[in-house]
Design an enzyme around this catalytic site. Structure first.
Site, PDB file in Angstrom:
ATOM      1  N   GLU A 103      37.770   2.598 -20.845  1.00  0.00           N
ATOM      2  CA  GLU A 103      36.359   2.601 -20.443  1.00  0.00           C
ATOM      3  C   GLU A 103      36.054   1.327 -19.659  1.00  0.00           C
ATOM      4  O   GLU A 103      36.731   0.309 -19.826  1.00  0.00           O
ATOM      5  CB  GLU A 103      35.511   2.717 -21.743  1.00  0.00           C
ATOM      6  CG  GLU A 103      34.023   2.696 -21.605  1.00  0.00           C
ATOM      7  CD  GLU A 103      33.415   3.784 -20.736  1.00  0.00           C
ATOM      8  OE1 GLU A 103      33.795   3.880 -19.570  1.00  0.00           O
ATOM      9  OE2 GLU A 103      32.497   4.483 -21.216  1.00  0.00           O
ATOM     10  N   ASP A 104      35.043   1.386 -18.811  1.00  0.00           N
ATOM     11  CA  ASP A 104      34.659   0.193 -18.041  1.00  0.00           C
ATOM     12  C   ASP A 104      33.888  -0.802 -18.913  1.00  0.00           C
ATOM     13  O   ASP A 104      34.160  -1.998 -18.891  1.00  0.00           O
ATOM     14  CB  ASP A 104      33.851   0.575 -16.788  1.00  0.00           C
ATOM     15  CG  ASP A 104      32.670   1.506 -17.069  1.00  0.00           C
ATOM     16  OD1 ASP A 104      32.421   1.866 -18.246  1.00  0.00           O
ATOM     17  OD2 ASP A 104      31.986   1.898 -16.101  1.00  0.00           O
ATOM     18  N   ASP A 107      28.362  -0.621 -24.117  1.00  0.00           N
ATOM     19  CA  ASP A 107      27.024  -1.211 -24.198  1.00  0.00           C
ATOM     20  C   ASP A 107      26.359  -0.753 -25.502  1.00  0.00           C
ATOM     21  O   ASP A 107      26.518  -1.384 -26.541  1.00  0.00           O
ATOM     22  CB  ASP A 107      26.230  -0.801 -22.959  1.00  0.00           C
ATOM     23  CG  ASP A 107      24.823  -1.382 -22.931  1.00  0.00           C
ATOM     24  OD1 ASP A 107      24.553  -2.334 -23.683  1.00  0.00           O
ATOM     25  OD2 ASP A 107      23.988  -0.878 -22.151  1.00  0.00           O
ATOM     26  N   PHE A 158      23.059  -6.726 -16.681  1.00  0.00           N
ATOM     27  CA  PHE A 158      23.491  -5.512 -15.993  1.00  0.00           C
ATOM     28  C   PHE A 158      24.519  -5.919 -14.939  1.00  0.00           C
ATOM     29  O   PHE A 158      24.206  -6.660 -14.018  1.00  0.00           O
ATOM     30  CB  PHE A 158      22.320  -4.770 -15.346  1.00  0.00           C
ATOM     31  CG  PHE A 158      22.737  -3.422 -14.823  1.00  0.00           C
ATOM     32  CD1 PHE A 158      22.848  -2.335 -15.672  1.00  0.00           C
ATOM     33  CD2 PHE A 158      23.058  -3.262 -13.484  1.00  0.00           C
ATOM     34  CE1 PHE A 158      23.268  -1.101 -15.201  1.00  0.00           C
ATOM     35  CE2 PHE A 158      23.480  -2.029 -12.994  1.00  0.00           C
ATOM     36  CZ  PHE A 158      23.577  -0.946 -13.861  1.00  0.00           C
ATOM     37  N   ARG A 171      30.786   0.238  -6.932  1.00  0.00           N
ATOM     38  CA  ARG A 171      32.025   0.448  -7.703  1.00  0.00           C
ATOM     39  C   ARG A 171      33.227  -0.160  -6.985  1.00  0.00           C
ATOM     40  O   ARG A 171      34.235  -0.490  -7.615  1.00  0.00           O
ATOM     41  CB  ARG A 171      32.292   1.949  -7.884  1.00  0.00           C
ATOM     42  CG  ARG A 171      31.276   2.674  -8.753  1.00  0.00           C
ATOM     43  CD  ARG A 171      31.832   4.042  -9.121  1.00  0.00           C
ATOM     44  NE  ARG A 171      30.810   4.979  -9.555  1.00  0.00           N
ATOM     45  CZ  ARG A 171      30.338   5.086 -10.796  1.00  0.00           C
ATOM     46  NH1 ARG A 171      30.796   4.270 -11.726  1.00  0.00           N
ATOM     47  NH2 ARG A 171      29.414   5.976 -11.097  1.00  0.00           N
TER      48      ARG A 171
HETATM   49  P1  IMP Z   1      27.059   3.122 -23.715  1.00  0.00           P
HETATM   50  O1  IMP Z   1      27.123   4.539 -24.126  1.00  0.00           O
HETATM   51  O2  IMP Z   1      25.665   2.572 -23.752  1.00  0.00           O
HETATM   52  O3  IMP Z   1      28.033   2.223 -24.436  1.00  0.00           O
HETATM   53  O4  IMP Z   1      27.340   3.058 -22.186  1.00  0.00           O
HETATM   54  C1  IMP Z   1      28.558   3.131 -21.630  1.00  0.00           C
HETATM   55  C2  IMP Z   1      28.370   3.458 -20.153  1.00  0.00           C
HETATM   56  O5  IMP Z   1      27.130   2.921 -19.652  1.00  0.00           O
HETATM   57  C3  IMP Z   1      29.444   2.802 -19.344  1.00  0.00           C
HETATM   58  O6  IMP Z   1      30.516   3.678 -19.148  1.00  0.00           O
HETATM   59  C4  IMP Z   1      28.746   2.518 -18.039  1.00  0.00           C
HETATM   60  O7  IMP Z   1      28.850   3.641 -17.188  1.00  0.00           O
HETATM   61  C5  IMP Z   1      27.299   2.352 -18.380  1.00  0.00           C
HETATM   62  N1  IMP Z   1      26.896   0.936 -18.426  1.00  0.00           N
HETATM   63  C6  IMP Z   1      26.600   0.191 -19.514  1.00  0.00           C
HETATM   64  N2  IMP Z   1      26.285  -1.065 -19.178  1.00  0.00           N
HETATM   65  C7  IMP Z   1      26.387  -1.132 -17.834  1.00  0.00           C
HETATM   66  C8  IMP Z   1      26.200  -2.196 -16.874  1.00  0.00           C
HETATM   67  O8  IMP Z   1      25.880  -3.356 -17.178  1.00  0.00           O
HETATM   68  N3  IMP Z   1      26.408  -1.860 -15.563  1.00  0.00           N
HETATM   69  C9  IMP Z   1      26.772  -0.610 -15.167  1.00  0.00           C
HETATM   70  N4  IMP Z   1      26.963   0.398 -16.024  1.00  0.00           N
HETATM   71  C10 IMP Z   1      26.779   0.139 -17.346  1.00  0.00           C
HETATM   72 MG    MG Z   2      30.443   4.900 -17.150  1.00  0.00          MG
END
Ligand code: IMP
Ligand code: MG
Length: 184
Positions: A103-104, A107, A158, A171
């Site tokens: 995963e990237d 959050d 962010f 990206r």
């Molecule tokens: P989560 O489900 O909130 O953990 O979110 C995971 C996904 O949210 C990641 O795969 C990203 O695509 C997106 N995301 C979360 N934080 C950021 C950020 O700071 N920049 C860009 N995308 C984010």
């Molecule tokens: Mg994502």
């Protein structure tokens, strides 16, 4: 002239291309050792994991396979909507395979919590998580996941670049940076 394309001048470098390369080499070595005798499949979460997975897989020295799936939770904005949808599924079965989800960024943790749940029913040999970035301060209820491999832990900004996007843009940046939105 106003445009819907965000400005690159609003991105300030947080992690350089050189720092990414060094850290990913170390992650690749660690994963190669940990999965030395296992049938490992890297599962990249589209689209944000693409640059990371591309570099990470080449830093892994054991024979592996790759597959992809796509989830959606942001719907184009700066905040997670909290609702995770599976947009594209894997091409192959993971039954009996050792799966490393790539995963990237983690959050709220809800995307990975959803995927761990979803994968559990498919009978993998094991499931672990490798994320380039971790924002521990962003965790929300329902997103309490254990992350096995973390590239960098970052504050609650962010970020964009190296796979991470703002409404689909940035990206392609070869580094990770903090995006500051313009004043209203
Ligand atoms: P989560 O489900 O909130 O953990 O979110 C995971 C996904 O949210 C990641 O795969 C990203 O695509 C997106 N995301 C979360 N934080 C950021 C950020 O700071 N920049 C860009 N995308 C984010
Ligand atoms: Mg994502």
């Amino acid at each position: 002239m106003t445009s819907h394309i965000p400005e690159k001048s609003r991105v300030e470098t947080l992690i350089s291309a050189q720092e990414l390369e060094t850290r990913i080499a170390a992650l690749g070595a660690q994963i190669s050792a940990d999965y030395a005798d296992k049938d490992l499949t890297l599962v990249g979460i589209l689209k944000g994991s693409v640059p990371f997975l591309s570099d990470l897989m080449r830093a892994i020295t054991i024979p592996i396979q790759i597959d992809f799936l796509e989830c959606s939770s942001y719907e184009g904005g700066l905040e997670s909507t909290g609702v995770v949808r599976l947009v594209k599924d894997l091409s192959h079965t993971i039954r009996g395979k050792h799966v490393l989800i790539v995963e990237d960024i983690v959050d709220t943790g809800r995307t990975l919590a959803y995927l761990l749940d979803n994968f559990a029913a498919r009978g993998p040999g094991s499931t672990a998580i490798c994320t380039l970035l971790d924002k521990p301060s962003g965790r929300q209820p329902g997103g309490e996941v254990a992350v096995d491999y973390v590239g960098f832990t970052i504050p609650n900004h962010f970020v964009v670049g190296y796979g991470l996007d703002l409404a689909g843009y940035f990206r392609n940046l070869p580094y990770v940076g903090v995006y500051s939105p313009p004043e209203e």
